[in-house]
Structure formats: structure tokens, C-alpha cells
Design an enzyme around this catalytic site. Structure first.
Site, PDB file in Angstrom:
ATOM      1  N   THR A 226       0.866  -1.177   0.000  1.00 11.01           N
ATOM      2  CA  THR A 226       0.000   0.000   0.000  1.00 11.01           C
ATOM      3  C   THR A 226       0.904   1.230   0.000  1.00 11.01           C
ATOM      4  OG1 THR A 226       0.022   0.028   2.400  1.00 11.01           O
ATOM      5  CG2 THR A 226      -1.745  -1.209   1.366  1.00 11.01           C
TER       6      THR A 226
ATOM      7  N   LYS B 176     -15.535  17.474   9.779  1.00  8.87           N
ATOM      8  CA  LYS B 176     -16.565  17.389  10.811  1.00  8.87           C
ATOM      9  C   LYS B 176     -16.940  18.791  11.261  1.00  8.87           C
ATOM     10  CE  LYS B 176     -15.238  12.777  12.032  1.00  8.87           C
ATOM     11  NZ  LYS B 176     -13.871  12.278  11.996  1.00  8.87           N
TER      12      LYS B 176
ATOM     13  N   GLU C 220      -5.731  -3.581  -1.444  1.00 10.20           N
ATOM     14  CA  GLU C 220      -6.211  -4.673  -0.600  1.00 10.20           C
ATOM     15  C   GLU C 220      -7.337  -5.480  -1.249  1.00 10.20           C
ATOM     16  OE1 GLU C 220      -5.451  -1.648   0.372  1.00 10.20           O
ATOM     17  OE2 GLU C 220      -4.771  -1.561   2.448  1.00 10.20           O
TER      18      GLU C 220
ATOM     19  N   TRP D  10     -21.064  15.688   9.027  1.00  8.58           N
ATOM     20  CA  TRP D  10     -19.944  15.429   8.135  1.00  8.58           C
ATOM     21  C   TRP D  10     -20.131  16.128   6.782  1.00  8.58           C
ATOM     22  CZ3 TRP D  10     -18.607   9.455   8.535  1.00  8.58           C
ATOM     23  CH2 TRP D  10     -18.171   9.200   9.847  1.00  8.58           C
TER      24      TRP D  10
HETATM   25  P1  AMP Z   1      -4.838   2.277  -3.541  1.00  8.79           P
HETATM   26  O1  AMP Z   1      -4.688   1.091  -2.682  1.00  8.79           O
HETATM   27  O2  AMP Z   1      -3.609   3.105  -3.632  1.00  8.79           O
HETATM   28  O3  AMP Z   1      -5.384   1.913  -4.879  1.00  8.79           O
HETATM   29  O4  AMP Z   1      -5.903   3.223  -2.839  1.00  8.79           O
HETATM   30  C1  AMP Z   1      -7.199   2.796  -2.524  1.00  8.79           C
HETATM   31  C2  AMP Z   1      -8.066   3.973  -2.133  1.00  8.79           C
HETATM   32  O5  AMP Z   1      -8.216   4.860  -3.244  1.00  8.79           O
HETATM   33  C3  AMP Z   1      -9.482   3.619  -1.770  1.00  8.79           C
HETATM   34  O6  AMP Z   1      -9.585   3.135  -0.466  1.00  8.79           O
HETATM   35  C4  AMP Z   1     -10.199   4.935  -1.976  1.00  8.79           C
HETATM   36  O7  AMP Z   1     -10.001   5.810  -0.871  1.00  8.79           O
HETATM   37  C5  AMP Z   1      -9.473   5.522  -3.155  1.00  8.79           C
HETATM   38  N1  AMP Z   1     -10.237   5.287  -4.394  1.00  8.79           N
HETATM   39  C6  AMP Z   1     -10.053   4.315  -5.298  1.00  8.79           C
HETATM   40  N2  AMP Z   1     -10.922   4.445  -6.312  1.00  8.79           N
HETATM   41  C7  AMP Z   1     -11.673   5.531  -6.047  1.00  8.79           C
HETATM   42  C8  AMP Z   1     -12.755   6.205  -6.712  1.00  8.79           C
HETATM   43  N3  AMP Z   1     -13.222   5.805  -7.883  1.00  8.79           N
HETATM   44  N4  AMP Z   1     -13.278   7.291  -6.114  1.00  8.79           N
HETATM   45  C9  AMP Z   1     -12.816   7.735  -4.927  1.00  8.79           C
HETATM   46  N5  AMP Z   1     -11.803   7.159  -4.267  1.00  8.79           N
HETATM   47  C10 AMP Z   1     -11.240   6.070  -4.809  1.00  8.79           C
END
Ligand code: AMP
Length: 542
Positions: free
Chosen positions: A185, A439, A330, A444
């Protein structure tokens, strides 16, 4: 009573054998780090991957070893993926945009034995080599003519390594739950954590990703994954393309508008996928140069929220259907995709786009719910928003080496850290990361909704919203804007523009203008940095 069907394991090598047999002449086109466009076929890829599998054996690696890659999307990177996983080893795709100390940390944490390196990253490896004692050698992904002068010890030239080997190799068969690849991550807080995929999770995920209501890939598609292979397996596209025999177009290191446009047009790309920042660059290029898109049918936008204006422009101006997608490292990564459902074809275009602004519906295999902080499930009414939880056969069970402890609750649910709504039709909408939600007076405010509304203004290139401490309301939103080139849009004009688009009490208390916004290694707004930069900011309402 047990069923009586064959118990064949699901293995990644089967994808390559399938493509090599049934789609042998289908092309893989790559823009190389060396410069020229390279072309070969799935038959070539199968042969060269087998040569590499033999070479890995000769290097003394064995099942379970971790092999790192530090590379762009290209044909050699594909061969490494398949040769490493196919041999029963773990392919660790390293995100080169992580901070060097994070790269050092994850290479050591994963116990990478060898690292395959694109020319671009040789310098980075030279700086870190002394601090990565477990790495036995570096394979530079080029031919003899392009081998660089380097201080790296034990360097091997990729083309020489495989040229010395025969293509006679049988992919081994083993338990489908064997680890196949590893992706960390991006770790905006603390160290990155390793997500260790299995052959089973990867193959099932790719099968579902290729479904018509998901990515919908087929043999007649020409597929350009701009999303890097080091970002959650390029959203499974380099697996899904082999599973159906689609032509693959790999962008190499160049993701600017002009380079992507050139590949889209010259290769007849029908399907592509990337994060919004990449599409922003492409759309700005198309607008500036007055270009159109002739072959592109579908464009996937994910990783961050797709702003409405971006969806509208792709569909209305360039005739490419947008598929909004949500997922995370994940979740392999696909969780939801925003294809319309039956009955929605009679909606007005505006109504359809409103649906597409949501992050989409769960694909079969992903279970999803939202809960309050006490874990109580909230209604699927499109209004209540809560912590988004998921489970399924391609969702993480625990992080590598148990980092972060137990990550599933008693019911086996993984808390995504996202805050979302679920509507009665099944569409999920992310309103925030739980850490980014603002907040205000006990309620929210969704920073993502505000950002999306702001980028609808023609003078705004990019927007971020963060909460600023407020004596009366705890926090109030500050809107931070990067103007489009040539625009001189000001505070009052932006706030005026937002008036009929958001609830009155969500109106940002102020607007700040900056030249650029900080991003994470996977292209997301880096809000921790913004909050730091604006820590002492005084709102005019405070
Ligand atoms: P990553 O593991 O770097 O791909 O990040 C995952 C995170 O990216 C998710 O938990 C979301 O917070 C954000 N994310 C992924 N796709 C979207 C989307 N289409 N719109 C908003 N947030 C997204």
C-alpha cells in the site's frame, strides 16, 4: 457428498499458455524506455517467459522467493510477471514513486532476492544498494547496446540473461493458494504494508474483471493500461488481456497527453484505464490541440473520484463511454464498477451521468456494507453514509508478516477506511476517506463532493478540500485550487459557482490558490501534506 468434477488448480501460468495457444499472433505493442515502439506477439511472450523461467532457475532462485520489479508497463515487465509467478515465486512490483526510504524498507521487508530494473531506475538502485543486503543482483531490463555505466554490483543484462536459455520449460503445478505477487500500500501514514496475492485470488479476480458489467474485455479489444503495473496490478488488465486474447498496448514511461494520444490513435485502442490526473492531462492536450479520438470506446477512471466534468467531456465530446471504478490494493483491486443497469437506458443523459458519478456496483464475489462506528449496519438508501466494509475471495485477509495485526472483524469483514453511501440500486458512492471527512458542528461534509463540484468550473484544473480548525464548528472546509493555464478565476467567482451545486452549510469558508497540489505515489491527493501546509491557516470566518 462431494462433487465429482476435476480439481484443477487455478494458476497464472495458464493465462499465458492460453494466450500463447489460442491468440498466438495477437500483438503486444510497447513504448520502450530506450525510445522506439516494440512489437511482438503472445507466442513470442510465451517463449521468452519460458526462457526467463529457465534463467531464474540458473540464478539459484526457488519457489517462494520474492523477486522485485522496478519498471514501467512494457513487454519485458510482462514477461517477468508471468515467469516469476508461473515458476511459483512471488513477483513484487515496487512503486518507484514511493520515497527512497520506503523503497528500501519494502525491499528488505519482502526479502527481495533479485530486482529487475528499468533503465530509468538504475540511479535510484545505486543509491539504495548498500542498504539492501539481501538483494543478490540487479537485472537491467535492456539489451547489451543500452547497458548503462553503473556502480551496482552483480548486474545482469536482461536480454543476455534470457538469450542464453532454451524455451523448453514446463510450468510447474502447485496449490492455487500459493502466493503469486506482492504489492505494498502507498502508506500515507506509517510504513507501507504488503498485500500478498495468490494464484487463486488473481485468476478469480481477473475472470470477474473481464465480465461485461465490469471491464468487459474481449478478444477484439485493443487495451491500453496507463495505470502502472506497480499500482495494484494495473487493475488486473495484464491478466485479463491474456485471458481473452486482447491486443495489449503498453505506454512505457510516457504518460503525458501527447504520448497517450499517439498510442490511442495509431494502435486503434478501444479500451483504456487510468487515474483522473492522467485523464486530466489527456483532456487538456486534446482541447489545446483540437484533436478527436477515433477508436476509443471505453475509458475506466478509478483510484480517485472521477469528476462529473471529466465524465461529461469523455462521453459528450469524444464519444468514449466512462466506467467509474473503485478499489484498493487490498481488494486486488476491483470492488465496484459503474456500468448502467437495465432500465437506465431510458434515463436522460444527465441522469445517467449522475449515476456514473457514483463509484459503481459490486461485482459478483464482493460483498459490501456500510456501518456506523459501533459496527451497526446502515440502510442502503443512498443517503446514510458510513464505514465501507468488504469481503470476498480477492480481498486481503492479513498483511505480509502480520503487520497491522488482525485486519478482519469477527464476521471476516475488512474495513476499507472509506466512507460511503449505498443506494437501493446497489451503487456505492465514496464520500471521503474516513481520515479526510470534515466534521462541522457534529455533521460530516464530504471533501470529495466539494472537490468534484469545484472542478466543474471551466477555470479550475484541480481542487482539494481540507478541514481547518474553527472555534465554533470544530472544522470548516477550505477549498484549495490549481487554476487552468490562462485562467484567472478568483475566490468569489468560485464560491458563486458552487452555490446551486452543494448544500448551503457545505460552502467552503475560504478559497486558496496554489500552483500545484501534492500527490501520493498512486496519484491521490496527499491530504496529510496539505493539512500540514495549511496548519496555521486562519479562516476569515474564525
Ligand atoms: P490504492 O490502494 O492506492 O489503490 O488506494 C485505494 C483507495 O483509493 C481507496 O480506499 C479509496 O479511498 C481511493 N479510491 C479508489 N478508487 C476511487 C474512486 N473511484 N473514487 C474515490 N476514491 C477512490
Amino acid at each position: 457428498m462431494r462433487g465429482l468434477m476435476q480439481d484443477r488448480p487455478l494458476l497464472i501460468s495458464q493465462l499465458l499458455s492460453f494466450a500463447g495457444t489460442y491468440h498466438a499472433e495477437r500483438e503486444i505493442v510497447s513504448r520502450t524506455v530506450e525510445g522506439p515502439i516494440h512489437r511482438h506477439t503472445y507466442a513470442d511472450m510465451e517463449r521468452r517467459s519460458k526462457q526467463l523461467a529457465n534463467a531464474l532457475k540458473r540464478l539459484g532462485t526457488s519457489a517462494g522467493d520474492c523477486i522485485g520489479t522496478l519498471a514501467w508497463n512494457g513487454y519485458r515487465h510482462l514477461e517477468i510477471w508471468y515467469a516469476v509467478s508461473g515458476s511459483g515465486m512471488v513477483c513484487h512490483t515496487i512503486n518507484p514513486r514511493l520515497f527512497p526510504e520506503q523503497i528500501r524498507y519494502i525491499v528488505n521487508h519482502a526479502d527481495d532476492r533479485y530486482i529487475f530494473v528499468d533503465l530509468t531506475f538504475v540511479g535510484l538502485m545505486e543509491k539504495l544498494e548498500a542498504e539492501m543486503p539481501g538483494v543478490k543482483g540487479f537485472v537491467i531490463m535492456t539489451d547489451r547496446a543500452h547497458m548503462p555505466q553503473t556502480s551496482l554490483k552483480n548486474v545482469i543484462c536482461y536480454e543476455e540473461l534470457i538469450a542464453a536459455e532454451s524455451a523448453d520449460f514446463e510450468w510447474p503445478e502447485f496449490d492455487e493458494n500459493t502466493a503469486s505477487s506482492l504489492c505494498y500500500t502507498s502508506g500515507t501514514t506509517g510504513n507501507p504494508k504488503g498485500v500478498l496475492y495468490s494464484h487463486r485470488s488473481t485468476v478469480i479476480h481477473s475472470m470477474m474483471a473481464n465480465q461485461p458489467d465490469a471491464l468487459g474485455l474481449g478478444s477484439r479489444d485493443v487495451v491500453l493500461p496507463v495505470v502502472p503495473m506497480f499500482h495494484a496490478n494495473a487493475w488486473s488488465i495484464p491478466y485479463g488481456a491474456l485471458m481473452c486474447g486482447a491486443k495489449l498496448v503498453m505506454p512505457g514511461p510516457n504518460m503525458d497527453g501527447a504520448s497517450i494520444y499517439e498510442l490511442l490513435e495509431t494502435e486503434g485502442v478501444t479500451f483504456t484505464a487510468a487515474v483522473p490526473t492522467v485523464w486530466l492531462m489527456l483532456l487538456q492536450y486534446l482541447e489545446r490541440e483540437g484533436k478527436t479520438l477515433s477508436a476509443l470506446k471505453r475509458v475506466v477512471i478509478g483510484g480517485s473520484a472521477a469528476p462529473r466534468a471529466m465524465i461529461e467531456t469523455f462521453q459528450r465530446k469524444y464519444g468514449a463511454q466512462v466506467v467509474h471504478a473503485w478499489g484498493m490494493t487490498e481488494t486486488s483491486p476491483l470492488g465496484t464498477l459503474g456500468q448502467l443497469k437495465a432500465g437506465m437506458e431510458t434515463m436522460s443523459e444527465d441522469e445517467q451521468i449522475t449515476v456514473q458519478c457514483k463509484q459503481g456496483r459490486a461485482i459478483f464475489g464482493i460483498e459490501m456494507k456500510i456501518t456506523d462506528d459501533a459496527g451497526k449496519e446502515l440502510p442502503r438508501d443512498g443517503k446514510a453514509f458510513g464505514n465501507l466494509k468488504v469481503r470476498g475471495p480477492w480481498v486481503v485477509g492479513s498483511y505480509l508478516k502480520g503487520e497491522g495485526g488482525q485486519v478482519l472483524d469477527a464476521g471476516g469483514w475488512f474495513d476499507t477506511g472509506d466512507v460511503a453511501t449505498l443506494d437501493p440500486a446497489g451503487y456505492m458512492q465514496i464520500t471521503d476517506r474516513s481520515k479526510d471527512v470534515i466534521k462541522s458542528g457534529g455533521e460530516w461534509i464530504s471533501s470529495i463532493d466539494l472537490e468534484n463540484a469545484a472542478v466543474g468550473h471551466p477555470g479550475v484544473a484541480e481542487a482539494a478540500v481540507i478541514g481547518i480548525v474553527h472555534p465554533k464548528w470544530d472544522e470548516r472546509p477550505l477549498l484549495i485550487i490549481v487554476r487552468k493555464p490562462g485562467s484567472n478565476v478568483g475566490r468569489d467567482e468560485v464560491l458563486d459557482f458552487l452555490k446551486d451545486k452543494i448544500a448551503k452549510w457545505w460552502m467552503p469558508d475560504d478559497v486558496a490558490f496554489v500552483d500545484e497540489l501534492p500527490h501520493t505515489a498512486t496519484g491521490k491527493l496527499l491530504k496529510t501534506k496539505l493539512r500540514e501546509d495549511f496548519r496555521d491557516y486562519k479562516l476569515p470566518t474564525a
